[in-house]
Design an enzyme around this catalytic site. Structure first.
Site, short mmCIF file in Angstrom:
data_model
loop_
_atom_site.label_atom_id
_atom_site.label_comp_id
_atom_site.label_asym_id
_atom_site.label_seq_id
_atom_site.Cartn_x
_atom_site.Cartn_y
_atom_site.Cartn_z
N PRO A 36 0.61 -1.27 -0.02
CA PRO A 36 0.00 -0.09 0.08
C PRO A 36 0.96 1.26 0.07
CG PRO A 36 -0.93 -1.58 1.48
CD PRO A 36 0.43 -2.23 0.86
N CYS A 37 0.68 2.06 -0.93
CA CYS A 37 1.54 3.36 -1.18
C CYS A 37 1.35 4.64 -0.15
CB CYS A 37 1.40 3.76 -2.68
SG CYS A 37 -0.35 4.36 -3.07
N GLN A 38 0.11 4.17 0.52
CA GLN A 38 -0.20 5.68 1.42
C GLN A 38 0.98 5.68 2.38
OE1 GLN A 38 -2.05 3.02 0.82
NE2 GLN A 38 -4.08 3.45 0.59
N TYR B 224 3.99 5.59 2.14
CA TYR B 224 5.13 6.38 1.42
C TYR B 224 4.71 7.57 0.64
CZ TYR B 224 7.13 1.59 1.95
OH TYR B 224 7.25 0.19 2.66
N SER B 225 3.50 7.95 0.50
CA SER B 225 2.86 9.09 -0.39
C SER B 225 3.31 10.45 0.17
CB SER B 225 1.42 8.90 -0.18
OG SER B 225 0.75 10.21 -0.02
#
Length: 416
Positions: free
Chosen positions: A123-125, A127-128
């Site tokens: 899930p990219c959140q 690292y966002s």
């Protein structure tokens, strides 16, 4: 689905955008691992689509999309071993052994000796860049977010199955998360389990997608195989974003497309036809407009007006609104919280999962419709074909579309 004899495992699969590109390229899925129930169901439904299509029974799939049969009735037509490939579990130290066992069972049942490719991205959140900017307001600060450690789960799959190659996808922010430490650790772990790696920041726009969407794509290969990072030719279409929206039924806020199928293909643009985003037999789903307040509609109209009234394409700034249209106390950050989708350009700004919260950042470019885009419109911008059905409530569908890898981009990566 087995043209080239290559298989793959999809980790953190989401709604299956990356997987779709690999299937279109001829790979066969061994397993999709996804913790979100709605996204996992979307992948199951996509498996049903391919199975029924390959076996000359696609009418049943269309009947499901039209609401003529239930999901249970649809899945009854699919062999259990096909559906078993979707593993709806969260990845953690306590669950990973069970997931391995399920995949090993699938390999035995399908007589699969080795895994060719592993694909996916946590899930990219975590690292966002946007997420980290907001981390001071979060209960769990970004540096303590357990999702930061999910890359270790990915590496455990590399260690166990030793695929010849892997594709790891994430947002550009992964390179700078925790001062760059997370990205450095990730590379160290990957190399430690036997892989050479390379990475580039790629933009979906350069793969024929009508959207600017930057992602870090790491490709790894077993040491000694002599493989390397693929070379990608830039693909720029002459199409405009309008071409993706042109043939869809016109909707006002709160309306939905009554017709399940669009029999008039004359309005279909070349880009949509050439990329198989829509074919005549497709059923239209997910084309339901959100309701909007009179105040939001007025702001949307002003936003659209400003964009099209001159060639410079001005964006509406929140502070420029009349006082009676301002409801937010915060006037200094997110001043561009209202944004029109760039209909007259060859790409639009990045489709985000935030679409599930509100549509202010994704306003339809047609002032007569004065609304935010629908799930189907967002899916088209992401290059999903119209026959891709998203499960769950509308908010869940927006999250799935916003988090996905564009299938058109994924297919080029798979081909290479």
């Amino acid at each position: 689905m087995n043209e080239n004899g290559l298989n793959y495992i999809d980790l953190f699969a989401g709604a299956g955008g990356l997987s779709e590109g690999f299937i279109q390229s001829g790979y066969r899925p061994v397993a999709h691992v996804e913790m979100n129930e709605h996204a996992a169901k979307t992948i199951e439904t996509r498996i049903a689509y391919y199975y029924l299509k390959d076996n000359g029974k696609i009418k049943s799939y269309y009947d499901y999309e039209k609401g003529k049969i239930t999901r249970e009735q649809l899945l009854e037509k699919i062999p259990k071993e096909e559906l078993k490939t979707v593993i709806n579990k969260e990845m953690s130290e306590s669950t990973i052994k069970g997931i391995f066992n399920t995949i090993d069972d699938i390999k035995r049942e399908k007589e699969i000796d080795k895994i060719d490719v592993i694909i996916g991205g946590p899930p990219c959140q975590a690292y966002s860049l946007v997420g980290r900017a907001q981390s001071s307001h979060m209960i769990v600060p970004m540096e303590d977010d357990p999702r930061n450690e999910l890359y270790k789960m990915y590496v455990q799959f590399l260690k166990k199955y030793k695929p010849r190659m892997f594709v790891f996808e994430n947002v550009a922010g992964i390179k700078t998360a925790r001062g760059g430490a997370a990205f450095k650790n990730l590379q160290t772990y990957m190399k430690r389990v036997g892989y050479e790696i390379d990475y580039h920041e790629l933009n979906a726009q350069d793969f024929g997608v009508l959207q600017s969407r930057k992602r870090v794509i790491i490709v790894g290969w077993l040491k000694g195989t002599g493989y390397e990072y693929p070379s990608f030719d830039v693909i720029h279409s002459k199409a405009e974003v309008w071409d993706l929206l042109n043939d869809l039924p016109v909707l006002k806020p709160g309306e939905e497309a009554i017709e399940h199928t669009m029999t008039d293909m004359r309005r279909l643009k070349k880009y949509v036809k050439d990329n198989d985003i829509r074919v005549k037999s497709d059923v239209l789903t997910g084309h339901i407009a959100r309701p909007h307040t009179a105040q939001d509609i007025e702001i949307y109209k002003r936003t659209i007006d400003m964009w099209f009234e001159n060639e410079q394409h001005e964006r509406l700034k929140y502070d420029d609104l009349p006082e009676d249209l301002k409801t937010h106390k915060n006037r200094t950050s997110f001043v561009d919280r209202f944004k029109v989708v760039e209909g007259d350009m060859d790409h639009c700004h990045t489709i985000l999962a935030h679409l599930s919260k509100d549509g202010h950042y994704f306003i339809h470019p047609d002032i007569e419709q004065h609304r935010s885009i629908t799930v189907r419109e967002a899916a088209r911008i992401q290059s999903f074909p119209d026959n891709y059905y998203f499960e769950g409530p509308r908010t869940a569908q927006f999250v799935q579309v916003g988090n996905a890898v564009p299938p058109m981009m994924a297919k080029v990566i798979a081909d290479k």
